[in-house]
Motif scaffolding. Sequence first.
Motif, PDB file in Angstrom:
ATOM      1  N   ALA A 145      34.728  34.547  32.062  1.00 58.88           N
ATOM      2  CA  ALA A 145      35.625  33.974  33.067  1.00 58.88           C
ATOM      3  C   ALA A 145      37.052  33.859  32.552  1.00 58.88           C
ATOM      4  CB  ALA A 145      35.106  32.601  33.505  1.00 58.88           C
ATOM      5  N   GLU A 146      37.195  33.521  31.288  1.00 58.15           N
ATOM      6  CA  GLU A 146      38.516  33.343  30.703  1.00 58.15           C
ATOM      7  C   GLU A 146      39.331  34.629  30.761  1.00 58.15           C
ATOM      8  OE1 GLU A 146      40.574  31.665  26.565  1.00 58.15           O
ATOM      9  OE2 GLU A 146      38.421  32.118  26.638  1.00 58.15           O
ATOM     10  N   ALA A 147      38.673  35.762  30.541  1.00 61.42           N
ATOM     11  CA  ALA A 147      39.384  37.039  30.548  1.00 61.42           C
ATOM     12  C   ALA A 147      39.953  37.334  31.933  1.00 61.42           C
ATOM     13  CB  ALA A 147      38.449  38.158  30.105  1.00 61.42           C
ATOM     14  N   PHE A 148      39.170  37.043  32.975  1.00 62.93           N
ATOM     15  CA  PHE A 148      39.686  37.275  34.327  1.00 62.93           C
ATOM     16  C   PHE A 148      40.826  36.313  34.630  1.00 62.93           C
ATOM     17  CE2 PHE A 148      39.894  37.004  38.937  1.00 62.93           C
ATOM     18  CZ  PHE A 148      39.812  38.343  39.308  1.00 62.93           C
ATOM     19  N   GLU A 149      40.663  35.060  34.227  1.00 64.75           N
ATOM     20  CA  GLU A 149      41.725  34.072  34.456  1.00 64.75           C
ATOM     21  C   GLU A 149      43.020  34.502  33.762  1.00 64.75           C
ATOM     22  OE1 GLU A 149      42.560  29.399  33.343  1.00 64.75           O
ATOM     23  OE2 GLU A 149      40.563  29.967  34.084  1.00 64.75           O
ATOM     24  N   ASN A 150      42.899  35.016  32.557  1.00 66.82           N
ATOM     25  CA  ASN A 150      44.085  35.432  31.805  1.00 66.82           C
ATOM     26  C   ASN A 150      44.763  36.668  32.403  1.00 66.82           C
ATOM     27  OD1 ASN A 150      43.723  33.352  29.984  1.00 66.82           O
ATOM     28  ND2 ASN A 150      42.607  34.606  28.506  1.00 66.82           N
ATOM     29  N   ASP A 151      44.022  37.425  33.208  1.00 66.09           N
ATOM     30  CA  ASP A 151      44.566  38.665  33.763  1.00 66.09           C
ATOM     31  C   ASP A 151      45.097  38.492  35.182  1.00 66.09           C
ATOM     32  OD1 ASP A 151      45.133  41.436  33.324  1.00 66.09           O
ATOM     33  OD2 ASP A 151      43.456  41.973  34.626  1.00 66.09           O
ATOM     34  N   MET A 152      44.963  37.312  35.764  1.00 61.36           N
ATOM     35  CA  MET A 152      45.359  37.145  37.163  1.00 61.36           C
ATOM     36  C   MET A 152      46.840  37.391  37.393  1.00 61.36           C
ATOM     37  SD  MET A 152      43.050  34.087  38.822  1.00 61.36           S
ATOM     38  CE  MET A 152      43.561  32.856  37.630  1.00 61.36           C
ATOM     39  N   THR A 153      47.687  36.981  36.467  1.00 67.04           N
ATOM     40  CA  THR A 153      49.121  37.253  36.622  1.00 67.04           C
ATOM     41  C   THR A 153      49.370  38.742  36.731  1.00 67.04           C
ATOM     42  OG1 THR A 153      49.805  35.244  35.468  1.00 67.04           O
ATOM     43  CG2 THR A 153      51.381  37.047  35.524  1.00 67.04           C
ATOM     44  N   ASN A 154      48.721  39.535  35.868  1.00 63.36           N
ATOM     45  CA  ASN A 154      48.893  40.991  35.915  1.00 63.36           C
ATOM     46  C   ASN A 154      48.391  41.574  37.234  1.00 63.36           C
ATOM     47  OD1 ASN A 154      49.958  41.091  33.290  1.00 63.36           O
ATOM     48  ND2 ASN A 154      47.906  41.164  32.389  1.00 63.36           N
ATOM     49  N   LEU A 155      47.275  41.058  37.731  1.00 57.06           N
ATOM     50  CA  LEU A 155      46.750  41.542  39.010  1.00 57.06           C
ATOM     51  C   LEU A 155      47.743  41.281  40.135  1.00 57.06           C
ATOM     52  CD1 LEU A 155      43.039  40.319  38.691  1.00 57.06           C
ATOM     53  CD2 LEU A 155      43.880  42.660  38.446  1.00 57.06           C
ATOM     54  N   LEU A 156      48.337  40.096  40.128  1.00 61.58           N
ATOM     55  CA  LEU A 156      49.301  39.756  41.170  1.00 61.58           C
ATOM     56  C   LEU A 156      50.569  40.591  41.059  1.00 61.58           C
ATOM     57  CD1 LEU A 156      48.817  35.874  41.168  1.00 61.58           C
ATOM     58  CD2 LEU A 156      48.067  37.478  42.933  1.00 61.58           C
ATOM     59  N   VAL A 157      50.982  40.898  39.842  1.00 61.05           N
ATOM     60  CA  VAL A 157      52.147  41.781  39.651  1.00 61.05           C
ATOM     61  C   VAL A 157      51.848  43.157  40.246  1.00 61.05           C
ATOM     62  CG1 VAL A 157      53.523  43.015  37.920  1.00 61.05           C
ATOM     63  CG2 VAL A 157      53.095  40.550  37.660  1.00 61.05           C
ATOM     64  N   LYS A 158      50.646  43.657  40.026  1.00 62.33           N
ATOM     65  CA  LYS A 158      50.262  44.959  40.582  1.00 62.33           C
ATOM     66  C   LYS A 158      50.277  44.937  42.111  1.00 62.33           C
ATOM     67  CE  LYS A 158      47.328  46.240  36.653  1.00 62.33           C
ATOM     68  NZ  LYS A 158      45.926  46.470  36.198  1.00 62.33           N
ATOM     69  N   LEU A 159      50.074  43.749  42.693  1.00 58.07           N
ATOM     70  CA  LEU A 159      50.111  43.618  44.145  1.00 58.07           C
ATOM     71  C   LEU A 159      51.533  43.448  44.685  1.00 58.07           C
ATOM     72  CD1 LEU A 159      46.993  41.331  44.663  1.00 58.07           C
ATOM     73  CD2 LEU A 159      47.271  43.670  45.519  1.00 58.07           C
ATOM     74  N   GLY A 160      52.515  43.426  43.793  1.00 58.20           N
ATOM     75  CA  GLY A 160      53.904  43.409  44.237  1.00 58.20           C
ATOM     76  C   GLY A 160      54.667  42.141  43.948  1.00 58.20           C
ATOM     77  N   GLN A 192      56.774  39.462  41.802  1.00 52.76           N
ATOM     78  CA  GLN A 192      57.568  39.358  40.589  1.00 52.76           C
ATOM     79  C   GLN A 192      56.783  38.541  39.574  1.00 52.76           C
ATOM     80  OE1 GLN A 192      60.623  40.911  40.093  1.00 52.76           O
ATOM     81  NE2 GLN A 192      60.074  41.878  42.061  1.00 52.76           N
ATOM     82  N   ARG A 193      56.950  38.849  38.298  1.00 53.83           N
ATOM     83  CA  ARG A 193      56.106  38.206  37.279  1.00 53.83           C
ATOM     84  C   ARG A 193      56.229  36.683  37.311  1.00 53.83           C
ATOM     85  NH1 ARG A 193      52.758  39.496  33.390  1.00 53.83           N
ATOM     86  NH2 ARG A 193      53.048  41.694  33.931  1.00 53.83           N
ATOM     87  N   GLU A 194      57.418  36.174  37.512  1.00 56.36           N
ATOM     88  CA  GLU A 194      57.587  34.716  37.529  1.00 56.36           C
ATOM     89  C   GLU A 194      56.785  34.094  38.679  1.00 56.36           C
ATOM     90  OE1 GLU A 194      61.152  31.330  37.754  1.00 56.36           O
ATOM     91  OE2 GLU A 194      61.638  33.467  37.879  1.00 56.36           O
ATOM     92  N   ARG A 195      56.859  34.728  39.855  1.00 55.24           N
ATOM     93  CA  ARG A 195      56.108  34.234  41.006  1.00 55.24           C
ATOM     94  C   ARG A 195      54.603  34.398  40.775  1.00 55.24           C
ATOM     95  NH1 ARG A 195      55.554  30.733  45.160  1.00 55.24           N
ATOM     96  NH2 ARG A 195      54.561  31.691  46.985  1.00 55.24           N
ATOM     97  N   ALA A 196      54.199  35.521  40.213  1.00 53.23           N
ATOM     98  CA  ALA A 196      52.783  35.765  39.926  1.00 53.23           C
ATOM     99  C   ALA A 196      52.228  34.705  38.981  1.00 53.23           C
ATOM    100  CB  ALA A 196      52.597  37.159  39.338  1.00 53.23           C
ATOM    101  N   ASN A 197      52.984  34.381  37.961  1.00 52.81           N
ATOM    102  CA  ASN A 197      52.545  33.368  37.001  1.00 52.81           C
ATOM    103  C   ASN A 197      52.483  31.991  37.651  1.00 52.81           C
ATOM    104  OD1 ASN A 197      51.856  32.736  34.144  1.00 52.81           O
ATOM    105  ND2 ASN A 197      53.669  31.431  34.309  1.00 52.81           N
ATOM    106  N   TYR A 198      53.448  31.700  38.533  1.00 55.40           N
ATOM    107  CA  TYR A 198      53.473  30.440  39.273  1.00 55.40           C
ATOM    108  C   TYR A 198      52.172  30.246  40.049  1.00 55.40           C
ATOM    109  CZ  TYR A 198      54.794  27.358  43.231  1.00 55.40           C
ATOM    110  OH  TYR A 198      54.838  26.373  44.200  1.00 55.40           O
ATOM    111  N   ILE A 199      51.688  31.313  40.685  1.00 56.71           N
ATOM    112  CA  ILE A 199      50.445  31.233  41.455  1.00 56.71           C
ATOM    113  C   ILE A 199      49.238  31.199  40.528  1.00 56.71           C
ATOM    114  CG2 ILE A 199      48.963  32.480  43.088  1.00 56.71           C
ATOM    115  CD1 ILE A 199      51.547  33.564  44.386  1.00 56.71           C
ATOM    116  N   ALA A 200      49.190  32.102  39.556  1.00 61.27           N
ATOM    117  CA  ALA A 200      48.006  32.238  38.697  1.00 61.27           C
ATOM    118  C   ALA A 200      47.725  30.989  37.887  1.00 61.27           C
ATOM    119  CB  ALA A 200      48.173  33.446  37.771  1.00 61.27           C
ATOM    120  N   GLU A 201      48.771  30.311  37.445  1.00 58.70           N
ATOM    121  CA  GLU A 201      48.549  29.121  36.614  1.00 58.70           C
ATOM    122  C   GLU A 201      47.934  27.962  37.408  1.00 58.70           C
ATOM    123  OE1 GLU A 201      52.364  28.086  35.049  1.00 58.70           O
ATOM    124  OE2 GLU A 201      53.087  27.197  36.935  1.00 58.70           O
TER     125      GLU A 201
END
Length: 680
Positions: free
Chosen positions: A410-425, A427-436
């Motif tokens: 589970a931890e690996a998927f959680e750690n990759d969520m920011t990258n998944l959101l970036v791939k969906l378009g 911005q990294r800052e916004r992706a991290n805001y959501i993923a965290e």
Amino acid sequence: MRRIFFLLITVIMMTNCTQPATDGAIQKSVVSADAIESTIKALIEKHPDADAERISRGVKHTASLWWPADGTNDDFIEYCKKHFIPNEKEREAFFNSVSTHIETLYGHFNQIALGLQRPIHVDMGEILPIDAAFGAYSAGAHLQNDLFDNKIAFYITLNFPYYSLDEKEELGKSWDRRDWAYARLGDLFTSRTPASIIQNYSRVSTDSEMYISQYNIQAGKLLTDENRTIFPEDMVLLSHWNLRDELKANYPLGESGLEKQMMIYEVMKHIIRQTIPEQVINNPEYKWAPYSNTLYQNGEEIEVTPEPDTRYQQIINNFQALKAMDAYSPLDTYIRRNFEGSMEIAQPEVEELFIEFLSSDVLKEIGHLISERLGRPLQPFDIWYDGFKARGAIGEDELSAVTRRLYPDAEAFENDMTNLLVKLGYQRERANYIAEKITVDAARGSGHAWGAAMRGQNSYLRTRIPADGMDYKGYNIAMHELGHNVEQTISLYDVDYYMLNGVPNTAFTEALAFMYQKRDLDLLGMPSTDPREEALQTLDLIWASYEIMGVSLLDMRVWKWLYENPTATATQLKEAVITLATDIWNNFYAPVYGINDQPILAIYSHMISYPLYLSAYAYGNIIEFQLEEYIQNRSFADETDRMFMLGRLTPNHWMRQAVGADIDIQPMLNAGREALRLFN
């Protein structure tokens, strides 16, 4: 699936007007018509600049909830005179303060429920009896009664009137964001349902969830009539989700895949008919030949003990627990509360829309195309045909090898969520805001998304993750739940008013979940290269809608039958469900499949543990198509952000602001006709 603790609150809040007297009788308001009119008159005279309509609405609604224990007619009059807020600036300050307090209450009760149910939902080993007892306990069951007893509820109802759905539809055309937020505060107290009834439903609902979350079939122990095993020895499939997904996974395998699909369907029919041996449920000690319904232990045939209609008793338990709320509601059945109250769409309107879709000639054409692509006549389980998806041509073992490597836990998927959101378009800052703001757990059941109820809390993504890593089924579910979690984050953290947090109904969060789920291979770096991809996606969505609308129709008709037969036994209900499922099949599926009398629509586990939830998926498909069509040449991230920041308007008001149109099935069907031309 979206799973929020306060989903029940929506249903309960759609009830009102009565509460039990100490002798158990149903009690009515004691405020006289004369007292109501004199109160309205006095307030208008005292506050000539205040909105007379607001005064009238607030007084009448508060009177409908005022019981003998709250005071006399004179007490009611004095309360209203003292607590009415005429000044709009003071009313806004009151609203802001109430919003903060409600967020605190809902948020912490949500956190309590999350903790108490964690052993039930998360794979933490054996569920102890004490875990089940705590999981069934609702710490918030008394909240509503407490807020009436201390008269906080009356303070709110007096100053923030309740508007019916029809009124919201009409008046909402001219409302601004604050007006909508005020109206949602007015929705908060329309009932005084006894805490014992709320607590009982919490217990029954948890029991049903536990029953389903542990309904595992040992696929590796299933035998053909020739005593062969055809699934991996350690394969365990949860009903119905994993059974369905394994069936989907076998489409690329030709004849060997068809053999597995036929066996899975045989298992499903035993579950529906309750002829499944009780011994094989969640138990690896037996081998079972479904076609002959023969059971073996240690190589010796033993007597089958069928499951004793437990599946249908769970439905009855939920029905009785929810029906107990009927006496406290002007929406006098759970069916009405679920649709008119929670979904804010009338049930007859939902059924009519589904029947219109199920009767479309497009479905027969798509069915013919699927039969051609399979090279065989359609089988009942082809309601889950998966060949229009890009992954339809890729073996699941190949996909699972990729997902297990990427996500061993589970931890690996959680750690990759920011990258998944970036791939969906994003911005990294916004992706991290959501993923965290999202935490990932390994689920005991198929998986779900549990949303936060106050800012500062995380939502929870749960999917099945075996010891050897996340297989493709788990990843595909995780992407669906991630869509829910993103919605839950945006519509809580980024909505301007807490009272508008969320979405109009669960169909809207399902729409975003479907949009994330369909992009799963793109995010693995395995996108489709078929130039007809858009047409294939349209056909896939229509076929999925065909399946889920039939199941949803069954769900509704089962509940209608229960209300017509409130004392039915589990066996009688089982017979009724099978009959209703077969009738729906014969009316809407047999003309496409050329096969009559199939019960397959009755397999859905949602009918057991999530009463009347299935329609949300069907509406979610319709909404998904309209959202996808709108954002086709726009930014996926920017547009979904904008849409889900709208919060909890009514469905049509949300759609108009999101895409400029009402909810409509015709655009999807028209696109299906266009897509079919590419394959003729």
